[in-house]
Design a protein around this motif. Structure first.
Motif, PDB file in Angstrom:
ATOM      1  N   ASP A  85       0.824  -1.210   0.000  1.00  0.00           N
ATOM      2  CA  ASP A  85       0.000   0.000   0.000  1.00  0.00           C
ATOM      3  C   ASP A  85       0.856   1.257   0.000  1.00  0.00           C
ATOM      4  O   ASP A  85       0.595   2.212  -0.727  1.00  0.00           O
ATOM      5  N   GLU A  86       1.893   1.269   0.828  1.00  0.00           N
ATOM      6  CA  GLU A  86       2.765   2.444   0.908  1.00  0.00           C
ATOM      7  C   GLU A  86       3.528   2.659  -0.400  1.00  0.00           C
ATOM      8  O   GLU A  86       3.654   3.779  -0.878  1.00  0.00           O
ATOM      9  N   ASN A  88       2.635   1.666  -3.473  1.00  0.00           N
ATOM     10  CA  ASN A  88       1.698   2.137  -4.505  1.00  0.00           C
ATOM     11  C   ASN A  88       1.285   3.579  -4.280  1.00  0.00           C
ATOM     12  O   ASN A  88       1.109   4.334  -5.227  1.00  0.00           O
ATOM     13  N   ARG A  89       1.142   4.001  -3.019  1.00  0.00           N
ATOM     14  CA  ARG A  89       0.775   5.388  -2.725  1.00  0.00           C
ATOM     15  C   ARG A  89       1.891   6.340  -3.140  1.00  0.00           C
ATOM     16  O   ARG A  89       1.648   7.363  -3.765  1.00  0.00           O
ATOM     17  N   ILE A  90       3.127   5.988  -2.848  1.00  0.00           N
ATOM     18  CA  ILE A  90       4.255   6.869  -3.140  1.00  0.00           C
ATOM     19  C   ILE A  90       4.599   6.872  -4.625  1.00  0.00           C
ATOM     20  O   ILE A  90       4.733   7.923  -5.243  1.00  0.00           O
ATOM     21  N   GLY A  93       0.840   6.837  -6.843  1.00  0.00           N
ATOM     22  CA  GLY A  93      -0.192   7.778  -6.424  1.00  0.00           C
ATOM     23  C   GLY A  93      -1.529   7.109  -6.182  1.00  0.00           C
ATOM     24  O   GLY A  93      -2.567   7.752  -6.236  1.00  0.00           O
ATOM     25  N   ILE A  94      -1.526   5.816  -5.905  1.00  0.00           N
ATOM     26  CA  ILE A  94      -2.767   5.071  -5.700  1.00  0.00           C
ATOM     27  C   ILE A  94      -3.071   5.035  -4.208  1.00  0.00           C
ATOM     28  O   ILE A  94      -2.293   4.518  -3.414  1.00  0.00           O
ATOM     29  N   GLU A  95      -4.217   5.599  -3.833  1.00  0.00           N
ATOM     30  CA  GLU A  95      -4.665   5.534  -2.448  1.00  0.00           C
ATOM     31  C   GLU A  95      -5.456   4.248  -2.278  1.00  0.00           C
ATOM     32  O   GLU A  95      -6.273   3.892  -3.110  1.00  0.00           O
ATOM     33  N   HIS A  96      -5.237   3.554  -1.162  1.00  0.00           N
ATOM     34  CA  HIS A  96      -5.877   2.257  -0.966  1.00  0.00           C
ATOM     35  C   HIS A  96      -6.497   2.187   0.433  1.00  0.00           C
ATOM     36  O   HIS A  96      -5.969   2.751   1.382  1.00  0.00           O
ATOM     37  N   LEU A  98      -9.228   3.456   1.807  1.00  0.00           N
ATOM     38  CA  LEU A  98      -9.740   4.662   2.435  1.00  0.00           C
ATOM     39  C   LEU A  98     -11.177   4.416   2.877  1.00  0.00           C
ATOM     40  O   LEU A  98     -11.963   3.791   2.164  1.00  0.00           O
TER      41      LEU A  98
END
Length: 157
Positions: A85-86, A88-90, A93-96, A98
């Motif tokens: 998750d971290e 992909n977020r960095i 830019g995918i937020e997971h 939420l």
């Protein structure tokens, strides 16, 4: 010798022992983290590069930094092993995971002030702060230039 004279030395030795113990503990945690790397894990190097682990060897790690870009790094140069998750977020830019979109904090304060009137400047009133080309200079600016005086010109003519 009395206990009062030995007390500073005892405190100094105790502080040195605690500092080396703390450093060894951090080194052991970093080694454990690096040993948990598996192909497919997202990592950040100590230089700040994000990549995906492609292959783990005894002292080296083969990283996939992008399409067709494989890099060989020393295992010690891995600064952090990231969760999926971290990573992909960095990187993407995918937020997971939420809870709801309503709980999100906006990046800017513009959406916090919902007023009917906009404070934007009309296009006609905007000032261009960009660099102008020589062709765009006004004619008055070009005529203000004075020719340089040569050594032959004198002030007392």
């Amino acid at each position: 010798m009395s206990l009062v004279t030995l007390l500073p030395f005892i405190v100094l030795i105790g502080a040195m022992f605690l500092m080396t113990r703390s450093a060894k503990k951090k080194q052991q945690q970093a080694a454990d983290m690096r040993n948990q790397m598996q192909p497919g894990s997202g990592v950040r190097t100590i230089g700040g590069m994000y990549a995906t682990v492609k292959e783990v060897n005894e002292d080296t790690v083969l990283l996939d930094a992008g399409p067709g870009v494989d890099l060989l790094f020393a295992k010690n140069s891995i600064g952090a092993v990231l969760t999926d998750d971290e990573y992909n977020r960095i990187v993407h830019g995918i937020e997971h995971d939420l809870k709801s979109d309503a709980d999100l904090v906006p990046d800017d304060a513009s959406s916090l002030t919902e007023s009917e009137a906009t404070d934007a400047v009309p296009a006609d009133d905007r000032i261009d702060l960009g660099k102008k080309d020589a062709d765009d200079e006004p004619a008055a600016a070009k005529t203000d230039e004075r020719p340089k005086k040569s050594e032959d010109d004198s002030e007392a003519k």
